[in-house]
Enzyme design. Structure first.
Site, PDB file in Angstrom:
ATOM      1  N   PHE A   1       0.730  -1.208  -0.087  1.00 21.10           N
ATOM      2  CA  PHE A   1      -0.061   0.022  -0.048  1.00 21.10           C
ATOM      3  C   PHE A   1       0.871   1.215   0.075  1.00 21.10           C
ATOM      4  O   PHE A   1       0.317   2.472  -0.044  1.00 21.10           O
ATOM      5  CB  PHE A   1      -0.870   0.026   1.325  1.00 21.10           C
ATOM      6  CG  PHE A   1      -0.247  -0.037   2.544  1.00 21.10           C
ATOM      7  CD1 PHE A   1       0.227   0.983   3.284  1.00 21.10           C
ATOM      8  CD2 PHE A   1      -0.264  -1.139   3.234  1.00 21.10           C
ATOM      9  CE1 PHE A   1       0.914   1.233   4.449  1.00 21.10           C
ATOM     10  CE2 PHE A   1       0.231  -1.369   4.543  1.00 21.10           C
ATOM     11  CZ  PHE A   1       0.820  -0.104   5.046  1.00 21.10           C
TER      12      PHE A   1
ATOM     13  N   ARG B   1      -5.611   8.338  19.028  1.00 25.78           N
ATOM     14  CA  ARG B   1      -5.849   6.854  18.198  1.00 25.78           C
ATOM     15  C   ARG B   1      -7.123   6.396  18.594  1.00 25.78           C
ATOM     16  O   ARG B   1      -7.844   5.750  17.712  1.00 25.78           O
ATOM     17  CB  ARG B   1      -4.549   5.950  18.801  1.00 25.78           C
ATOM     18  CG  ARG B   1      -3.278   6.331  18.397  1.00 25.78           C
ATOM     19  CD  ARG B   1      -2.667   6.216  17.023  1.00 25.78           C
ATOM     20  NE  ARG B   1      -2.724   4.779  16.860  1.00 25.78           N
ATOM     21  CZ  ARG B   1      -2.257   4.212  15.702  1.00 25.78           C
ATOM     22  NH1 ARG B   1      -1.685   5.126  14.688  1.00 25.78           N
ATOM     23  NH2 ARG B   1      -1.885   2.902  15.551  1.00 25.78           N
TER      24      ARG B   1
ATOM     25  N   THR C   1      -7.493   1.510  11.563  1.00 19.54           N
ATOM     26  CA  THR C   1      -7.173   1.903  10.188  1.00 19.54           C
ATOM     27  C   THR C   1      -7.975   1.700   9.362  1.00 19.54           C
ATOM     28  O   THR C   1      -8.501   2.689   8.327  1.00 19.54           O
ATOM     29  CB  THR C   1      -5.755   0.993   9.655  1.00 19.54           C
ATOM     30  OG1 THR C   1      -4.612   1.421  10.784  1.00 19.54           O
ATOM     31  CG2 THR C   1      -5.414   1.657   8.379  1.00 19.54           C
TER      32      THR C   1
ATOM     33  N   ARG D   1     -12.814   7.550  11.851  1.00 14.90           N
ATOM     34  CA  ARG D   1     -12.762   6.750  10.544  1.00 14.90           C
ATOM     35  C   ARG D   1     -14.158   5.737  10.348  1.00 14.90           C
ATOM     36  O   ARG D   1     -14.477   5.775   9.095  1.00 14.90           O
ATOM     37  CB  ARG D   1     -11.604   5.719  10.755  1.00 14.90           C
ATOM     38  CG  ARG D   1     -10.250   6.451  10.626  1.00 14.90           C
ATOM     39  CD  ARG D   1      -9.176   5.731  10.866  1.00 14.90           C
ATOM     40  NE  ARG D   1      -7.708   6.404  10.453  1.00 14.90           N
ATOM     41  CZ  ARG D   1      -6.572   5.971  11.049  1.00 14.90           C
ATOM     42  NH1 ARG D   1      -6.570   4.844  12.210  1.00 14.90           N
ATOM     43  NH2 ARG D   1      -5.537   6.480  10.839  1.00 14.90           N
TER      44      ARG D   1
ATOM     45  N   ASN E   1      -8.410   7.345   4.768  1.00 15.10           N
ATOM     46  CA  ASN E   1      -9.002   6.907   6.254  1.00 15.10           C
ATOM     47  C   ASN E   1      -9.149   8.225   6.991  1.00 15.10           C
ATOM     48  O   ASN E   1      -8.804   8.307   8.188  1.00 15.10           O
ATOM     49  CB  ASN E   1      -8.413   5.815   7.065  1.00 15.10           C
ATOM     50  CG  ASN E   1      -6.982   5.816   6.925  1.00 15.10           C
ATOM     51  OD1 ASN E   1      -6.547   7.010   6.749  1.00 15.10           O
ATOM     52  ND2 ASN E   1      -6.331   5.354   7.952  1.00 15.10           N
TER      53      ASN E   1
ATOM     54  N   HIS F   1      -4.603  10.709  10.227  1.00 19.22           N
ATOM     55  CA  HIS F   1      -3.464   9.958  10.807  1.00 19.22           C
ATOM     56  C   HIS F   1      -3.328  10.669  12.186  1.00 19.22           C
ATOM     57  O   HIS F   1      -3.490  11.817  12.457  1.00 19.22           O
ATOM     58  CB  HIS F   1      -2.251  10.234   9.929  1.00 19.22           C
ATOM     59  CG  HIS F   1      -0.939   9.686  10.526  1.00 19.22           C
ATOM     60  ND1 HIS F   1      -0.495   8.483  10.372  1.00 19.22           N
ATOM     61  CD2 HIS F   1      -0.127  10.567  11.420  1.00 19.22           C
ATOM     62  CE1 HIS F   1       0.608   8.528  11.281  1.00 19.22           C
ATOM     63  NE2 HIS F   1       0.963   9.557  11.674  1.00 19.22           N
TER      64      HIS F   1
ATOM     65  N   GLU G   1       7.404  12.960  14.165  1.00 13.40           N
ATOM     66  CA  GLU G   1       6.331  13.377  13.097  1.00 13.40           C
ATOM     67  C   GLU G   1       5.978  14.976  13.367  1.00 13.40           C
ATOM     68  O   GLU G   1       5.879  15.862  12.459  1.00 13.40           O
ATOM     69  CB  GLU G   1       5.022  12.619  13.284  1.00 13.40           C
ATOM     70  CG  GLU G   1       5.128  11.291  13.023  1.00 13.40           C
ATOM     71  CD  GLU G   1       4.229  10.165  12.951  1.00 13.40           C
ATOM     72  OE1 GLU G   1       3.077  10.680  13.528  1.00 13.40           O
ATOM     73  OE2 GLU G   1       4.164   9.235  12.515  1.00 13.40           O
TER      74      GLU G   1
HETATM   75  P1  CMP Z   1      -2.128   6.080   8.727  1.00 12.65           P
HETATM   76  O1  CMP Z   1      -2.675   5.860  10.412  1.00 12.65           O
HETATM   77  O2  CMP Z   1      -1.697   7.306   8.048  1.00 12.65           O
HETATM   78  O3  CMP Z   1      -0.775   5.399   8.757  1.00 12.65           O
HETATM   79  C1  CMP Z   1      -0.385   4.536   7.575  1.00 12.65           C
HETATM   80  C2  CMP Z   1      -1.304   4.636   6.562  1.00 12.65           C
HETATM   81  O4  CMP Z   1      -0.995   3.566   5.438  1.00 12.65           O
HETATM   82  C3  CMP Z   1      -2.677   4.504   7.071  1.00 12.65           C
HETATM   83  O5  CMP Z   1      -3.242   5.472   7.828  1.00 12.65           O
HETATM   84  C4  CMP Z   1      -3.477   4.144   5.855  1.00 12.65           C
HETATM   85  O6  CMP Z   1      -3.675   5.232   5.174  1.00 12.65           O
HETATM   86  C5  CMP Z   1      -2.490   3.413   4.992  1.00 12.65           C
HETATM   87  N1  CMP Z   1      -2.709   1.901   4.971  1.00 12.65           N
HETATM   88  C6  CMP Z   1      -2.503   1.081   6.247  1.00 12.65           C
HETATM   89  N2  CMP Z   1      -2.730   0.062   5.809  1.00 12.65           N
HETATM   90  C7  CMP Z   1      -3.208  -0.310   4.691  1.00 12.65           C
HETATM   91  C8  CMP Z   1      -3.830  -1.211   3.976  1.00 12.65           C
HETATM   92  N3  CMP Z   1      -3.929  -2.435   4.357  1.00 12.65           N
HETATM   93  N4  CMP Z   1      -4.499  -0.846   2.767  1.00 12.65           N
HETATM   94  C9  CMP Z   1      -4.303   0.400   2.174  1.00 12.65           C
HETATM   95  N5  CMP Z   1      -3.738   1.633   2.861  1.00 12.65           N
HETATM   96  C10 CMP Z   1      -3.290   1.128   4.075  1.00 12.65           C
END
Ligand code: CMP
Length: 154
Positions: free
Chosen positions: A65, A93, A99, A110, A120, A123, A134
């Site tokens: 991804f 969180r 996620t 979310r 989503n 972050h 970060e």
């Molecule tokens: P975030 O909290 O920004 O941290 C990493 C990001 O990767 C996550 O949110 C999603 O936007 C993306 N992400 C994580 N896992 C997946 C997945 N299985 N498929 C697609 N996108 C993902």
């Protein structure tokens, strides 16, 4: 103490992602954060270029991804925020939810607004170490404000 856990004043990094802007839920997301007792100490709009998006998500390099995530995060601007409060990292969180919105609890950001695991909406840093890195990635120290709550009377 809250729920038997020790209270820790923390700062965390929140990104309100491009899909939130397009769905016009930026205000709602910020309201949820404030209503949960977290304090906004820094906020700005940025348009990540691909290089910065790649660097920010470097820990995911090599995962399937990664490239679509980088493309999505650099497709439009984001709002980046420094958010503080007691146990702010864990709390943020929890408010964000899992996620993938299908796995997220009802009333989480979310679950309410996200389309899928990539798009989503937010972050939020996952640890103290990540939060430090970060926040530094996006903010100079003089862009973070230690403001006080004042009860202004009209
Ligand atoms: P975030 O909290 O920004 O941290 C990493 C990001 O990767 C996550 O949110 C999603 O936007 C993306 N992400 C994580 N896992 C997946 C997945 N299985 N498929 C697609 N996108 C993902």
């Amino acid at each position: 103490m809250a729920n038997g856990r020790k209270m820790k004043k923390e700062e965390t990094l929140v990104i309100i992602k491009p899909d939130a802007l397009c769905q016009k839920v930026v205000g709602k997301v910020i309201s949820i954060i404030e209503e949960n007792g977290l304090k906004i100490k820094g906020l700005k709009m940025i348009h990540l270029n691909k290089k910065d998006a790649k660097n920010f998500y470097i820990e995911h390099k090599g995962k399937d991804f990664y490239t679509p995530l980088v493309n999505f995060m650099s497709s439009n601007p984001c709002i980046v925020m420094v958010v503080s409060g007691n146990n702010a990292i864990r709390k943020m969180r929890k408010i964000a939810g899992k996620t993938n919105p299908k796995d997220a609890k009802p009333m989480t950001i979310r679950r309410m607004f996200a389309r899928d695991g990539r798009h989503n909406i937010v972050h939020a840093s996952d640890s103290k170490k990540s939060a430090k890195r970060e926040i530094k990635f996006f903010f100079k120290r003089n862009e973070i404000f230690d403001w006080k709550y004042i009860n202004y009377k009209l």
